[in-house]
Design an enzyme around this catalytic site. Sequence first.
Site, mmCIF file in Angstrom:
data_model
loop_
_atom_site.group_PDB
_atom_site.id
_atom_site.type_symbol
_atom_site.label_atom_id
_atom_site.label_comp_id
_atom_site.label_asym_id
_atom_site.label_seq_id
_atom_site.Cartn_x
_atom_site.Cartn_y
_atom_site.Cartn_z
ATOM 1 N N GLY A 93 0.830 -1.216 0.000
ATOM 2 C CA GLY A 93 0.000 0.000 0.000
ATOM 3 C C GLY A 93 0.854 1.251 0.000
ATOM 4 N N GLY A 95 2.592 3.816 1.453
ATOM 5 C CA GLY A 95 3.067 4.128 2.793
ATOM 6 C C GLY A 95 3.605 5.544 2.922
ATOM 7 N N ARG A 96 3.860 6.149 1.790
ATOM 8 C CA ARG A 96 4.390 7.521 1.854
ATOM 9 C C ARG A 96 3.873 8.353 0.686
ATOM 10 N NH1 ARG A 96 10.284 6.860 -0.869
ATOM 11 N NH2 ARG A 96 9.729 4.987 -2.008
ATOM 12 N N ASP A 262 4.499 -4.653 -7.371
ATOM 13 C CA ASP A 262 3.865 -3.415 -6.895
ATOM 14 C C ASP A 262 4.434 -2.203 -7.639
ATOM 15 O OD1 ASP A 262 6.148 -4.353 -5.266
ATOM 16 O OD2 ASP A 262 6.018 -2.378 -4.355
HETATM 17 P P1 AMP Z 1 9.000 1.203 -3.056
HETATM 18 O O1 AMP Z 1 10.313 0.574 -2.718
HETATM 19 O O2 AMP Z 1 9.073 2.687 -3.202
HETATM 20 O O3 AMP Z 1 8.320 0.558 -4.213
HETATM 21 O O4 AMP Z 1 8.077 0.971 -1.783
HETATM 22 C C1 AMP Z 1 7.719 -0.294 -1.291
HETATM 23 C C2 AMP Z 1 6.740 -0.136 -0.158
HETATM 24 O O5 AMP Z 1 7.337 0.525 0.954
HETATM 25 C C3 AMP Z 1 5.500 0.669 -0.494
HETATM 26 O O6 AMP Z 1 4.424 0.112 0.202
HETATM 27 C C4 AMP Z 1 5.851 2.030 0.024
HETATM 28 O O7 AMP Z 1 4.710 2.806 0.288
HETATM 29 C C5 AMP Z 1 6.598 1.682 1.297
HETATM 30 N N1 AMP Z 1 7.513 2.762 1.714
HETATM 31 C C6 AMP Z 1 8.648 3.129 1.086
HETATM 32 N N2 AMP Z 1 9.240 4.147 1.739
HETATM 33 C C7 AMP Z 1 8.475 4.452 2.801
HETATM 34 C C8 AMP Z 1 8.551 5.409 3.864
HETATM 35 N N3 AMP Z 1 9.564 6.284 3.945
HETATM 36 N N4 AMP Z 1 7.561 5.421 4.764
HETATM 37 C C9 AMP Z 1 6.545 4.552 4.699
HETATM 38 N N5 AMP Z 1 6.416 3.630 3.742
HETATM 39 C C10 AMP Z 1 7.362 3.561 2.789
HETATM 40 MG MG MG Z 2 6.659 1.031 -5.129
#
Ligand code: AMP
Ligand code: MG
Length: 504
Positions: A93, A95-96, A262
């Site tokens: 989901g 998260g940011r 994702d």
């Molecule tokens: P990503 O590596 O950007 O594809 O992110 C993978 C997952 O980690 C997704 O669910 C993001 O929303 C979550 N996520 C990445 N960075 C953060 C953060 N700084 N705070 C909260 N959730 C995060």
């Molecule tokens: Mg992502």
Amino acid sequence: MLDPMEPMTFPFDNTYARLPERFYARVSPTPVRHPRIIKVNHALATELGVDPTRLDSASGAQLLAGNVIPEGAAPIALAYAGHQFGGFVPQLGDGRAILLGEVVSADGARRDIQLKGAGRTPFSRGGDGRAALGPVLREYIVSEAMAALGIPTTRALAAVTTGEPVFREEPLPGAVLTRVAASHLRVGTFEFFAARDDREALATLAEYALLRHYPLPKAGGADPRDADLAALRLLECVVDAQANLVAHWLGVGFLHGVMNTDNTAISGETIDYGPCAFLDEYSPAKTFSSIDHRGRYAFANQPRIARWNCTRLAESLLPLIADDPNEAAHLATQILERFPALFEAAYARVMRAKLGLIRQESDDAALVADLLDRLASGRVDYTVFFRALCRAAEDPSADSHVASLFERPEAFHGWAEVWRRRLLAEPGTPPEARAVAMRRANPAVIPRNHRIEQAIAAANRGDFQPFETLVRILARPYEEQPDAQHLALPPQPEEIVKQTFCGT
Ligand code: AMP
Ligand code: MG
């Protein structure tokens, strides 16, 4: 203190926020201390029906940082799951990232406006919901460069600093990126509901995705309200879009770096620029990501992974495709098996354009494969080579220059003989016209890793000039720009970037 601001609004027309509640969480961005504009993408703002000069202001900064919710927005964090490096995570989901809403631009395209780095959401788990300046600038630079290269991608509307630090290995300036996307539906969105055996949600999602991204021509065809036909057609469209997308990536030497499900958009746009990078020297086994230890997402592995990701989509859709699991699997497999041929055809088109070939011939693939072998063993810069080849296409005396790019110049001459015979067999195209066409397929400048890192390092010191220059030059990648020479060149040995990191 917040600036008093007049309503400055996107012409929102939200549809996702009207889907059932279990598709997302309603959540507002968390305000930040001191938002400041780094950059507003004026051309894109205009496309979206927003006044760029009003956005590019102190009150615009409040909006782009999430301190002020614009009228008509319905902020939500989207639910999705995903396979990360092959392992399934049933709940990821946003998260940011927080979706403000959707805008329909003048050309009829519906697009999401999302704030990335806007604070915690119910999906944040241990994360802080924030983004550091470096990854925000990286995504801005690379996604806009991809758009200018003509490759399907999410866009960057704006970047702002928050005036607050984020804590990674060290404190870093915080920032928020405004991302614009055809949608934020991912393969992982389908996996989220499939993992919960929520057939009803899957059917709703498939119908929604089909209407939004692959609407049927006016007359005839399947009715997306027939869940089985909708699911099959959606799979067909995504397989086609992903096969084409990856072919375009390979054409420009783009390495996504974290092709988790994702991060695989249903729309076929490139999404989630984390540890992505462009190749300098051609190297099919190349990885940059600090966490890709086994080379799962290596450059030449990308088509295989895209197909793997489509297979995860197919699995999620099975309950919609047919009641009988065997029949569903059979139908889905038939579509998935088209992936290699679709990819090969798209890749052949991309590479023919790069080589200046107009006709399609049976030995095209061999000509390309032979060249890539020679580029790899000759440690030749991918972008410099193809741009130099444009010259050679109109002026054979440029051959010696092209050959000088190889460790062993004969390696080029051996291939060039075959290539030139092939050009001669395509009479009717004047060499100058061929070179012009080739220059539209072979960029003079790409967002090279070392330049991105230099721009980020300068920005962390408060100097945004290198970032500005990079964005300006990369907006016209196929043109010879007199002040772009230093950006076109490969890195000096001491400038080579060996590793890239996720944006987290
Ligand atoms: P990503 O590596 O950007 O594809 O992110 C993978 C997952 O980690 C997704 O669910 C993001 O929303 C979550 N996520 C990445 N960075 C953060 C953060 N700084 N705070 C909260 N959730 C995060
Ligand atoms: Mg992502």
